[in-house]
Design an enzyme around this catalytic site. Structure first.
Site, PDB file in Angstrom:
ATOM      1  N   ASP A  85       1.039  -1.138   0.468  1.00  0.00           N
ATOM      2  CA  ASP A  85      -0.274  -0.360  -0.270  1.00  0.00           C
ATOM      3  C   ASP A  85       1.481   1.238   0.240  1.00  0.00           C
ATOM      4  O   ASP A  85       2.150   0.929   0.128  1.00  0.00           O
ATOM      5  CB  ASP A  85      -1.324   0.274   0.778  1.00  0.00           C
TER       6      ASP A  85
ATOM      7  N   GLU B 268      -2.999  -1.093  -4.522  1.00  0.00           N
ATOM      8  CA  GLU B 268      -4.475  -0.418  -4.507  1.00  0.00           C
ATOM      9  C   GLU B 268      -4.043   0.204  -6.218  1.00  0.00           C
ATOM     10  O   GLU B 268      -3.035   0.563  -6.424  1.00  0.00           O
ATOM     11  CB  GLU B 268      -5.053   0.725  -3.705  1.00  0.00           C
TER      12      GLU B 268
ATOM     13  N   ASP C 177      -2.016   1.921   8.149  1.00  0.00           N
ATOM     14  CA  ASP C 177      -1.253   1.432   6.436  1.00  0.00           C
ATOM     15  C   ASP C 177      -0.992  -0.072   6.707  1.00  0.00           C
ATOM     16  O   ASP C 177      -1.200  -0.109   5.899  1.00  0.00           O
ATOM     17  CB  ASP C 177       0.421   2.967   6.887  1.00  0.00           C
TER      18      ASP C 177
END
Ligand SMILES: [Zn+2]
Length: 393
Positions: A185, A269, A351
């Site tokens: 991420d 993502e 996160d």
């Protein structure tokens, strides 16, 4: 899988090398235009087609003539290559891809191509024929290890910048399969957070560059407009900008290569960046990290090495969802770094929790849909290109 890949770098020739290059560019242009004239005349006057071999013989004669003997002063290889380029231009013309070849002009970009018998290359040291010293090259990214350059083309653009494009025969072997998978991420304070908890890309790494840049920019602003010192300061700012870009690209390449080597499937993502840039506090961090460049590197490297890249839609609530129980928060402000799930009580690092969710949902999507996931969502093994997915009618 054998592939020819070109790597382009900025080069800084010495004044002496610039002279040699200028002469070589001029001779290449001359030979190209001369050969084009020969071919055209032969075709229209004698309905004869001249081939590379014929022209090569005529070029040897041309060099012996007094008024064109200066052609012998430069390496013969780029001149031969100019004939090859013309050959290619005619093939493209006869195949209907391009219009009839035209003369090369002095004011356009200049170029000269050297094949392997006209340069030496070892461990990053490149020396061209007729040059006593190696060229200074800015290695903005490394050439693949153990690669053998098959040809190099030096160009000079309209802004008097020199570049070198190195053609490399690359044998790309898919990596042996592995069981490892990972989710990545985009971190807010660091470049990437991995689902195993690793934080990559210390913000201080880029912070130093930014400070330097800010200082150079302040200096530039203080200099008197139109002065030589201001010009120098401007060049300095431009130089730091270029160096920052190089360092980031290099960093991104190293990380993407490592993730591809270590993992069979990598889940990321798909860009949420658009939304995030709207937040002024974050915009600097986002533009800094070059997430989209990173993802595209993962994409083509996955295709080369037989890995899978799964891109998760941005609407997936990766941050707000508790990885442990699946509870989804109504909202999670951007400045909240840690949160406790009201459902199960687990304390999350924002996160890492997001990376874990991306990892899990990515694997689910990949296993459920396999290779039939819509094009673009999953890149699969080499050879399975976009083209093969198109219906064959
Ligand atoms: Zn929970």
């Amino acid at each position: 899988m054998k592939q020819k890949r070109a790597y382009k770098y900025r080069v800084y020739p010495t004044p002496e090398q610039q002279q040699i290059l200028a002469r070589t560019f001029g001779c290449c242009r001359f030979v190209y235009n001369w050969a084009l004239r020969q071919k055209t005349d032969a075709y229209y006057n004698e309905q004869q087609r001249l081939y590379y071999k014929d022209l090569s013989e005529r070029l040897t004669d041309l060099k012996k003539q007094e008024e064109t003997c200066w052609l012998s002063e430069v390496s013969s290889v780029p001149l031969q290559q100019a004939l090859r380029h013309l050959d290619k231009a005619f093939i493209n013309f006869f195949d209907g891809r391009t219009p009839y070849p035209t003369f090369h002009k002095k004011r356009n970009q200049q170029s000269a191509t050297y094949t392997s018998n006209a340069f030496t290359y070892k461990d990053g040291v490149m020396t061209l024929a007729k040059m006593s010293e190696p060229l200074t090259i800015r290695w903005s990214r490394p050439l693949p290890e153990e690669s053998k350059p098959s040809s190099v083309t030096v160009t000079k653009d309209c802004a008097n910048r020199y570049f070198m494009s190195i053609l490399v025969d690359d044998e790309i072997e898919p990596l042996p399969q592995t069981e490892q998978t990972i989710g990545a991420d985009l971190g807010l304070k660091s470049f990437v957070i991995l689902s195993d908890g690793e934080v990559v890309g210390n913000p201080k790494f880029f912070h130093k560059d930014e400070k330097k840049l800010a200082k150079a920019q302040r200096r530039h602003a203080k200099k008197k407009k139109g002065s030589q010192n201001r010009d120098k300061a401007r060049l300095k700012v431009a130089g730091i900008h270029a160096r920052i870009a190089d360092r980031r690209r290099d960093f991104s390449h190293k990380l993407s290569t490592r993730l591809i080597r270590e993992n069979q499937t990598i889940c990321v993502e798909s860009l949420a960046v658009k939304n995030m840039v709207k937040n002024p506090k974050l915009s600097k961090a986002i533009s800094d990290v070059g997430w989209s460049e990173f993802v595209s590197q993962l994409e083509y490297k996955a295709a080369w090495y037989g890995r899978n890249l799964v891109k998760i839609d941005r609407w997936y609530p990766s941050s707000k969802r508790c990885f442990d129980c699946g509870h989804i928060l109504d909202s999670l402000p951007l400045d909240v770094r840690m949160w406790t799930c009201p459902e199960c009580g687990v304390i999350h690092d924002r996160d890492i929790n997001a990376a874990q969710n991306i990892h899990a949902v990515g694997l689910t999507v990949f296993e459920a849909c396999g290779e039939s996931v819509r094009p673009g969502a999953v890149k699969t093994k080499p050879g399975k290109t976009q083209r093969s997915r198109k219906p064959s009618k």
